[in-house]
Write a protein that holds these residues in place. Sequence first.
Motif, mmCIF file in Angstrom:
data_model
loop_
_atom_site.group_PDB
_atom_site.id
_atom_site.type_symbol
_atom_site.label_atom_id
_atom_site.label_comp_id
_atom_site.label_asym_id
_atom_site.label_seq_id
_atom_site.Cartn_x
_atom_site.Cartn_y
_atom_site.Cartn_z
ATOM 1 N N LYS A 19 0.821 -1.220 0.000
ATOM 2 C CA LYS A 19 0.000 0.000 0.000
ATOM 3 C C LYS A 19 0.855 1.271 0.000
ATOM 4 C CE LYS A 19 -2.449 0.535 3.767
ATOM 5 N NZ LYS A 19 -2.023 -0.832 4.061
ATOM 6 N N THR A 20 1.860 1.332 0.870
ATOM 7 C CA THR A 20 2.697 2.530 0.943
ATOM 8 C C THR A 20 3.529 2.695 -0.320
ATOM 9 O OG1 THR A 20 2.786 2.463 3.362
ATOM 10 C CG2 THR A 20 4.523 3.691 2.244
ATOM 11 N N THR A 21 4.033 1.597 -0.855
ATOM 12 C CA THR A 21 4.763 1.659 -2.122
ATOM 13 C C THR A 21 3.869 2.225 -3.220
ATOM 14 O OG1 THR A 21 6.193 -0.205 -1.555
ATOM 15 C CG2 THR A 21 5.927 0.289 -3.893
ATOM 16 N N THR A 22 2.627 1.761 -3.260
ATOM 17 C CA THR A 22 1.676 2.254 -4.259
ATOM 18 C C THR A 22 1.402 3.739 -4.058
ATOM 19 O OG1 THR A 22 0.638 0.067 -4.358
ATOM 20 C CG2 THR A 22 -0.620 1.913 -5.247
ATOM 21 N N ALA A 23 1.249 4.155 -2.797
ATOM 22 C CA ALA A 23 0.998 5.569 -2.505
ATOM 23 C C ALA A 23 2.157 6.440 -2.979
ATOM 24 C CB ALA A 23 0.766 5.759 -1.011
ATOM 25 N N LEU A 24 3.377 5.995 -2.726
ATOM 26 C CA LEU A 24 4.550 6.769 -3.137
ATOM 27 C C LEU A 24 4.654 6.854 -4.661
ATOM 28 C CD1 LEU A 24 7.124 5.417 -0.534
ATOM 29 C CD2 LEU A 24 6.304 7.777 -0.696
ATOM 30 N N LEU A 25 4.338 5.766 -5.342
ATOM 31 C CA LEU A 25 4.387 5.776 -6.806
ATOM 32 C C LEU A 25 3.286 6.654 -7.395
ATOM 33 C CD1 LEU A 25 5.145 2.000 -7.480
ATOM 34 C CD2 LEU A 25 6.701 3.929 -7.833
ATOM 35 N N LEU A 26 2.108 6.619 -6.780
ATOM 36 C CA LEU A 26 1.009 7.464 -7.254
ATOM 37 C C LEU A 26 1.334 8.935 -7.003
ATOM 38 C CD1 LEU A 26 -1.811 7.347 -8.537
ATOM 39 C CD2 LEU A 26 -2.780 7.225 -6.226
ATOM 40 N N GLU A 27 1.941 9.218 -5.859
ATOM 41 C CA GLU A 27 2.367 10.592 -5.560
ATOM 42 C C GLU A 27 3.382 11.071 -6.594
ATOM 43 O OE1 GLU A 27 4.851 13.812 -3.830
ATOM 44 O OE2 GLU A 27 5.456 11.817 -4.512
ATOM 45 N N LYS A 28 4.322 10.214 -6.923
ATOM 46 C CA LYS A 28 5.347 10.551 -7.919
ATOM 47 C C LYS A 28 4.717 10.817 -9.283
ATOM 48 C CE LYS A 28 9.627 8.697 -9.930
ATOM 49 N NZ LYS A 28 10.547 7.516 -9.948
ATOM 50 N N TYR A 29 3.717 10.020 -9.632
ATOM 51 C CA TYR A 29 3.009 10.191 -10.911
ATOM 52 C C TYR A 29 2.331 11.559 -10.973
ATOM 53 C CZ TYR A 29 -0.913 9.687 -14.192
ATOM 54 O OH TYR A 29 -1.840 9.886 -15.186
ATOM 55 N N PHE A 30 1.617 11.923 -9.912
ATOM 56 C CA PHE A 30 0.936 13.221 -9.902
ATOM 57 C C PHE A 30 1.942 14.376 -9.871
ATOM 58 C CE2 PHE A 30 -2.833 10.930 -7.864
ATOM 59 C CZ PHE A 30 -3.562 10.934 -9.044
ATOM 60 N N ARG A 31 3.009 14.188 -9.097
ATOM 61 C CA ARG A 31 3.999 15.256 -8.995
ATOM 62 C C ARG A 31 4.690 15.494 -10.339
ATOM 63 N NH1 ARG A 31 8.909 15.456 -4.755
ATOM 64 N NH2 ARG A 31 8.062 13.404 -4.272
ATOM 65 N N SER A 32 4.851 14.423 -11.129
ATOM 66 C CA SER A 32 5.478 14.568 -12.448
ATOM 67 C C SER A 32 4.625 15.423 -13.382
ATOM 68 C CB SER A 32 5.705 13.189 -13.085
ATOM 69 O OG SER A 32 4.479 12.596 -13.484
ATOM 70 N N LYS A 33 3.356 15.580 -13.036
ATOM 71 C CA LYS A 33 2.448 16.415 -13.814
ATOM 72 C C LYS A 33 2.347 17.830 -13.249
ATOM 73 C CE LYS A 33 -0.391 12.592 -15.510
ATOM 74 N NZ LYS A 33 -0.083 12.875 -16.934
ATOM 75 N N GLY A 34 3.232 18.137 -12.293
ATOM 76 C CA GLY A 34 3.260 19.478 -11.724
ATOM 77 C C GLY A 34 2.226 19.723 -10.645
ATOM 78 N N LEU A 35 1.673 18.660 -10.078
ATOM 79 C CA LEU A 35 0.632 18.804 -9.062
ATOM 80 C C LEU A 35 1.218 18.694 -7.656
ATOM 81 C CD1 LEU A 35 -2.050 16.504 -10.745
ATOM 82 C CD2 LEU A 35 -1.933 19.004 -10.826
ATOM 83 N N ARG A 36 0.618 19.407 -6.716
ATOM 84 C CA ARG A 36 1.002 19.288 -5.307
ATOM 85 C C ARG A 36 0.153 18.190 -4.672
ATOM 86 N NH1 ARG A 36 0.722 23.115 -1.384
ATOM 87 N NH2 ARG A 36 2.811 22.672 -0.603
#
Length: 349
Positions: A19-36
């Motif tokens: 779950k935490t690994t998935t959360a970190l990867l999803l966060e990275k995905y959104f951040r790569s799009k310039g999102l906070r």
Amino acid sequence: MNEKRKQIYVLASPCNQGKTTTALLLEKYFRSKGLRVACLQTMKGQYDVGTFLQHNCYQYTLPLEAAKSKKMLELWLPKGYDKYILEVTLPHGPIGAAYIDLFQKINEVISNEVKDNWKNYVLGISSSFLSIWDLIYARNVQRVITKVPSKIESPCVDTSFNLHHPEDFVSDTVNPKMLLPKSDARVVAVGAFPAEFWDIYPNLKWYGYDYVKFMDEYRTERYELAIVGSCLDRNLKLLHKPEKSPVICYQPSCYLESSTLSCEDQHSNMLVKSDPLEIFRRIKEEPVGTPLADEGCLYEVYNNKFWTPDCDILWNNRNLPMLSQKDNMTFCNGWILPQYLIREGYLEV
């Protein structure tokens, strides 16, 4: 979509599903799009905060009182972010279910090796989870399969830690309302502590888990606040005690005498002696601080004014208070958030 409302992605599962690994990867995905992105956890945050800080993520803990209602939840959601990711551990238990109840869409994180026998796997953790099973699956549940050898046709994380089909994750909407106070005070910290402190004190200097290096700074007292966070070494003792500078300590045994701790986690032997549905009801309907479970029950750890897991009970060691103060030292025997410390008069910002 209403401008004030933001998307929140709920990731739910028992422990060890990725779950935490998935959360970190999803966060990275959104951040790569310039999102906070704000990463939210329930009280599991105390075990993962270091991981999030090391990845330069914004991490917050949602206390149990936030699970009372959607309105209460939004009071604990920090404003200023584009996306929110919430991890809920043990969603089939009364604590996790109280959070899940707030949403209509959740992402259930399941490791590849147990996906075909999921219900038996979950009930093997605790048969009491059956009483809450229907509540969880009465909503839109999107499976996210982790630890897959290669990409599949639905949301997944492969064994090389690549996230696939993030666009297919489901989300709900929320209206975040929390604004934390800000201070330019010089703060030094070590170990695990609520990451909200970083939001309150942008100049905070964190020494990771290097207590030796931290002690060099700690002794100087050239700071306005020191935070001694917790670590896995339950026998850690600190010989230096600042004379004047305020200190918040999340591992009281560093300074206070405590009972000898067993090598075995006593918490693992505690049973669900109280009715899970009654615990769920109390969370939703009773005032914060109402005892949630009987003595000796797994959920007894929440029987305090903050509904925060009590570390003493967790380790079968009941001689330290949940929150105490001696001279310039404040001792937190649990993951007591700075919002509570401010409210109770233990922290001035």
